[in-house]
Design a protein around this motif. Structure first.
Motif, PDB file in Angstrom:
ATOM      1  N   VAL A 248      -4.858 -21.361  48.478  1.00 24.00           N
ATOM      2  CA  VAL A 248      -6.411 -22.088  47.502  1.00 24.00           C
ATOM      3  C   VAL A 248      -7.319 -21.593  48.160  1.00 24.00           C
ATOM      4  CG1 VAL A 248      -4.330 -23.462  46.828  1.00 24.00           C
ATOM      5  CG2 VAL A 248      -5.872 -24.541  48.457  1.00 24.00           C
ATOM      6  N   THR A 249      -8.162 -21.749  47.258  1.00 20.17           N
ATOM      7  CA  THR A 249      -9.753 -21.780  48.163  1.00 20.17           C
ATOM      8  C   THR A 249     -10.667 -22.767  47.390  1.00 20.17           C
ATOM      9  OG1 THR A 249      -9.914 -19.021  47.644  1.00 20.17           O
ATOM     10  CG2 THR A 249     -11.840 -20.302  47.180  1.00 20.17           C
ATOM     11  N   LEU A 250     -11.360 -23.524  48.737  1.00 20.94           N
ATOM     12  CA  LEU A 250     -11.956 -24.366  48.770  1.00 20.94           C
ATOM     13  C   LEU A 250     -13.275 -23.955  47.783  1.00 20.94           C
ATOM     14  CD1 LEU A 250     -10.919 -25.993  51.934  1.00 20.94           C
ATOM     15  CD2 LEU A 250      -9.886 -26.555  50.172  1.00 20.94           C
ATOM     16  N   PRO A 251     -13.778 -25.150  46.766  1.00 22.77           N
ATOM     17  CA  PRO A 251     -14.332 -24.788  45.883  1.00 22.77           C
ATOM     18  C   PRO A 251     -15.880 -24.555  46.790  1.00 22.77           C
ATOM     19  CG  PRO A 251     -14.520 -26.541  45.464  1.00 22.77           C
ATOM     20  CD  PRO A 251     -13.051 -26.564  46.693  1.00 22.77           C
ATOM     21  N   ASP A 252     -16.771 -24.324  47.847  1.00 21.72           N
ATOM     22  CA  ASP A 252     -17.625 -24.538  48.297  1.00 21.72           C
ATOM     23  C   ASP A 252     -18.460 -23.075  48.606  1.00 21.72           C
ATOM     24  OD1 ASP A 252     -20.151 -25.218  49.189  1.00 21.72           O
ATOM     25  OD2 ASP A 252     -19.001 -26.331  51.167  1.00 21.72           O
ATOM     26  N   PRO A 253     -19.141 -22.136  48.148  1.00 19.08           N
ATOM     27  CA  PRO A 253     -19.294 -21.082  49.038  1.00 19.08           C
ATOM     28  C   PRO A 253     -20.462 -21.581  49.797  1.00 19.08           C
ATOM     29  CG  PRO A 253     -21.116 -22.024  46.583  1.00 19.08           C
ATOM     30  CD  PRO A 253     -20.158 -22.997  47.091  1.00 19.08           C
ATOM     31  N   GLU A 254     -21.214 -22.369  50.146  1.00 28.34           N
ATOM     32  CA  GLU A 254     -21.423 -22.237  51.946  1.00 28.34           C
ATOM     33  C   GLU A 254     -20.477 -22.933  53.181  1.00 28.34           C
ATOM     34  OE1 GLU A 254     -24.923 -25.150  51.990  1.00 28.34           O
ATOM     35  OE2 GLU A 254     -25.039 -24.976  49.647  1.00 28.34           O
ATOM     36  N   LEU A 255     -19.319 -22.427  52.659  1.00 27.68           N
ATOM     37  CA  LEU A 255     -18.054 -23.243  53.716  1.00 27.68           C
ATOM     38  C   LEU A 255     -17.924 -21.513  54.339  1.00 27.68           C
ATOM     39  CD1 LEU A 255     -16.054 -24.903  54.555  1.00 27.68           C
ATOM     40  CD2 LEU A 255     -14.580 -23.917  52.427  1.00 27.68           C
ATOM     41  N   ARG A 256     -18.112 -21.682  55.814  1.00 30.72           N
ATOM     42  CA  ARG A 256     -18.039 -20.371  56.535  1.00 30.72           C
ATOM     43  C   ARG A 256     -17.843 -21.567  58.050  1.00 30.72           C
ATOM     44  NH1 ARG A 256     -23.045 -19.851  54.659  1.00 30.72           N
ATOM     45  NH2 ARG A 256     -22.103 -18.679  52.823  1.00 30.72           N
ATOM     46  N   PHE A 266     -20.520 -26.293  55.580  1.00 33.34           N
ATOM     47  CA  PHE A 266     -20.542 -27.032  54.510  1.00 33.34           C
ATOM     48  C   PHE A 266     -21.478 -27.467  53.559  1.00 33.34           C
ATOM     49  CE2 PHE A 266     -19.580 -30.703  57.112  1.00 33.34           C
ATOM     50  CZ  PHE A 266     -19.261 -31.710  56.418  1.00 33.34           C
ATOM     51  N   GLY A 267     -21.042 -27.388  52.101  1.00 34.17           N
ATOM     52  CA  GLY A 267     -22.298 -27.967  51.529  1.00 34.17           C
ATOM     53  C   GLY A 267     -22.522 -29.197  51.473  1.00 34.17           C
ATOM     54  N   THR A 268     -23.529 -29.744  51.241  1.00 34.34           N
ATOM     55  CA  THR A 268     -24.194 -30.908  50.656  1.00 34.34           C
ATOM     56  C   THR A 268     -22.927 -31.576  49.496  1.00 34.34           C
ATOM     57  OG1 THR A 268     -25.627 -30.568  52.104  1.00 34.34           O
ATOM     58  CG2 THR A 268     -25.552 -33.140  50.480  1.00 34.34           C
TER      59      THR A 268
END
Length: 323
Positions: A248-256, A266-268
């Protein structure tokens, strides 16, 4: 208030308390403690206990709708475990002089809080698995360090609770693995649940450290061992490889992955939303409290009967002792 907590403090009592904390030893109910320490513990333990009891509701809604007898039994057992966790924790609060009935009234009247995560709806059966994976996984990150809490009854209660929470997390993940091996519709159901529960799960750790009024004091007294932001980071680092394995994909475009820090960026989370939910304005706040109030009122006769039975047994024991 316990006798030990209520005694006037003197230099010897204060220094003994501070030395016990600094040496990573346990404070017990018989020991003297500052009133601030006692009240902080009651607030934290009560919030934890309330969360376990309210937390029975989101998954409990799916017991009768689970797809097989096996899944019904698993979910029923988990909800039963959560009730037990609440009872352990209320008992720990009572060692500090708190009254269980008063704590329940404070919850129902909105004067004490519970975890924000339980104010979100369970829209599909996949939510049951994601709650096990995310919510119980976050609980493990938060609660395992509490096994080393400076207050003895709280720390000892957490040992069994954490063992059971770990089992719940594995149950949830196993359910999701089964669904991900199923149909396209089942896989879409899992991804939708992941999308909805990810950010609320990150909010479970509380506000950021610079906006958390209670964390510094709790950590100084070693009631809790790690800051909100540190626990949130641990949860992300733990969950990312699990998500990859699950597919599955975690819904955070900043996650790396951040090679330099050795942790994930990760995002805030939307902490404005967190404050709204904590203030009683979440999707299910009113529903959760109303159900808890109804259950409390409907159970009044059980409490009365149990009290009468206990009084009768005590009277009989006294008579036998005199005879």
């Amino acid at each position: 208030m316990t006798e030990a907590a209520g005694r006037d403090a003197g230099p010897d009592l204060e220094s003994h308390f501070e030395a016990t904390i600094s040496h990573d030893q346990r404070i017990e109910p018989r020991d003297w403690m500052p009133e601030g320490y006692r009240s902080t513990l009651i607030r934290q333990i009560a919030q934890h206990a309330h969360s376990e009891i309210i937390g029975m509701q989101p998954e409990g809604e799916w017991i009768t709708k689970a797809p097989s007898l096996r899944r019904k039994a698993i979910l029923f057992a988990k909800v039963q475990d959560e009730a037990g966790h609440g009872l352990y924790l209320y008992s720990a609060a009572e060692t500090l002089g708190a009254d269980r009935a008063d704590l329940t009234e404070r919850l129902i009247e909105g004067r004490q809080k519970y975890s924000s995560i339980f104010n979100y709806p369970t829209l599909s059966y996949a939510d049951v698995g994601v709650i096990g994976w995310f919510v119980d996984g976050a609980a493990i990150c938060n609660q395992v360090p509490l096994c080393r809490s400076s207050y003895g009854p709280y720390a000892r209660a957490m040992v069994r609770i954490c063992k059971e929470e770990s089992f719940h997390q594995r149950q949830g993940y196993e359910l999701l693995m089964t669904m991900m091996r199923g149909t396209d519709a089942q896989r879409e159901m899992v991804q939708d649940a992941v999308n909805r529960w990810w950010w609320p799960s990150l909010m479970m750790f509380g506000p950021p450290d610079d906006d958390s009024p209670n964390s510094a004091r709790s950590m100084a007294w070693k009631i809790k061992r790690h800051s909100n932001d540190e626990l949130r980071r641990r949860f992300v680092d733990m969950t990312v490889p699990q998500a990859a394995r699950l597919g599955v994909t975690l819904p955070d475009p900043e996650l790396r992955w951040n090679e330099e820090r050795g942790h994930h960026d990760f995002g805030t989370p939307d902490f404005t939303e967190l404050k709204e939910v904590i203030s009683g304005n979440g999707p299910c706040n009113a529903q959760r409290i109303e159900r808890r109030r109804a259950a409390h009122e409907e159970g009044a006769w059980v409490r009365a009967a149990a009290g009468a039975h206990a009084a009768k047994q005590a009277a009989r024991a006294r008579e036998e002792a005199v005879a």
